[in-house]
Write an enzyme that holds these catalytic residues in place. Structure first.
Site, PDB file in Angstrom:
ATOM      1  N   TYR A   3       0.821  -1.205   0.000  1.00  0.00           N
ATOM      2  CA  TYR A   3       0.000   0.000   0.000  1.00  0.00           C
ATOM      3  C   TYR A   3       0.860   1.262   0.000  1.00  0.00           C
ATOM      4  O   TYR A   3       0.366   2.334  -0.366  1.00  0.00           O
ATOM      5  CB  TYR A   3      -0.925   0.040   1.216  1.00  0.00           C
ATOM      6  CG  TYR A   3      -1.982  -1.032   1.270  1.00  0.00           C
ATOM      7  CD1 TYR A   3      -2.173  -1.926   0.219  1.00  0.00           C
ATOM      8  CD2 TYR A   3      -2.796  -1.166   2.385  1.00  0.00           C
ATOM      9  CE1 TYR A   3      -3.131  -2.913   0.290  1.00  0.00           C
ATOM     10  CE2 TYR A   3      -3.763  -2.146   2.458  1.00  0.00           C
ATOM     11  CZ  TYR A   3      -3.924  -3.027   1.417  1.00  0.00           C
ATOM     12  OH  TYR A   3      -4.881  -4.007   1.494  1.00  0.00           O
ATOM     13  N   HIS A  13       0.136 -11.759   1.879  1.00  0.00           N
ATOM     14  CA  HIS A  13      -0.884 -10.980   1.163  1.00  0.00           C
ATOM     15  C   HIS A  13      -1.648 -11.820   0.141  1.00  0.00           C
ATOM     16  O   HIS A  13      -2.858 -11.658  -0.027  1.00  0.00           O
ATOM     17  CB  HIS A  13      -0.226  -9.776   0.485  1.00  0.00           C
ATOM     18  CG  HIS A  13      -1.159  -8.636   0.284  1.00  0.00           C
ATOM     19  ND1 HIS A  13      -0.746  -7.330   0.205  1.00  0.00           N
ATOM     20  CD2 HIS A  13      -2.508  -8.584   0.155  1.00  0.00           C
ATOM     21  CE1 HIS A  13      -1.791  -6.542   0.035  1.00  0.00           C
ATOM     22  NE2 HIS A  13      -2.870  -7.275  -0.014  1.00  0.00           N
TER      23      HIS A  13
END
Length: 261
Positions: free
Chosen positions: A54, A109
């Site tokens: 991110y 992830h």
């Protein structure tokens, strides 16, 4: 306003708890995410979700440090699969940017490519938990079968599986499979994956003087699913948090369950 409900989550030192409603931060960076996290924490949120990819961990770290409640906040970050072989340094960089000595939850992830990549990455997460650098560890975008492979190889089952989830995705069989393994279901993209004009959601929302978005969140909380809606606007953050006080009836929950494909 009622307190945000929590759920037990497997941790290195026994069982910890995770707030079922958190703040998602995907696609928010710089001052925008800083202000969103500060506002959310001021309003009463105590769960923030981020990830290495991110690119906003440093801004979230600033917000945590300035909030005055850093020690009360459950923080999740995630290791991207392209960091295979560099997991330890990835976590250390995340901790440095977040200003933390340990993260509350560290996730893979999504599954790395290759036959053994997922297992090798999971082994490093297990080591991080044992070293006290991550209180709990889990995965994102994994199937129950992939979770079983990790458990069988290491003896450690992921505490959480963070997956796309909404009323439209509701699958009782998948819920049961994760529950049987002791894996907590955490959903993302709850709003994006929901038809907010659905008559069922509209009817329930009208009955409670609420919005369809609040109904979706209340359904997650009632079902015991973790949900992490993302917003950077104060009014939306307030509305999402207000869903904690929305009490759905059993019939309403069943009707929303039935929206699943």
């Amino acid at each position: 306003m009622s307190a945000v409900p929590t759920a037990p989550i497997a941790a290195r030192d026994g069982s910890a708890t995770i707030p079922l409603l958190g703040l998602g931060t995907w696609q928010a960076r710089g001052d925008e995410v800083y202000r969103a996290v500060r506002t959310a924490l001021d309003l009463g949120y105590r769960h923030v979700d981020t990830a290495t990819m991110y690119g906003n961990e440093a801004d979230i770290g600033r917000a945590l440090a300035d909030s005055g409640v850093r020690d009360e906040v459950f923080v999740t970050t995630k290791c991207p699969p392209d960091r295979l072989g560099r997991e330890d340094e990835t976590l250390e960089e995340s901790l440095r940017q977040l200003g933390l000595e340990r993260v509350d939850l560290w996730l893979v992830h999504w599954p790395p490519h290759g036959e053994s990549g997922s297992l090798r990455m999971w082994e490093r997460l297990v080591a991080a938990r044992e070293a006290g650098r991550a209180a709990s560890i889990g995965v994102s975008n994994y199937s129950p079968e992939l979770i079983d492979e990790l458990t069988q190889a290491t003896g450690v089952t992921p505490a959480i599986d963070q997956i796309p989830w909404s009323p439209s995705d509701h699958d009782p069989a998948l819920v049961a499979e994760l529950e049987r393994r002791g894996v907590l279901l955490e959903g993302y993209s709850a709003f994006k994956r929901t038809d907010m004009a659905d008559p069922v959601l509209d009817r329930v929302a009208r009955a409670h003087g609420a919005t369809p978005q609040q109904v979706v969140l209340a359904w997650h909380l009632r079902r015991g699913f973790v949900v992490i809606p993302k917003s950077v606007r104060r009014e939306r953050l307030e509305a999402n948090l207000a869903a904690v006080d929305l009490r759905l009836t059993d019939d309403e929950v069943s009707a929303i369950d039935a929206l699943g494909r």
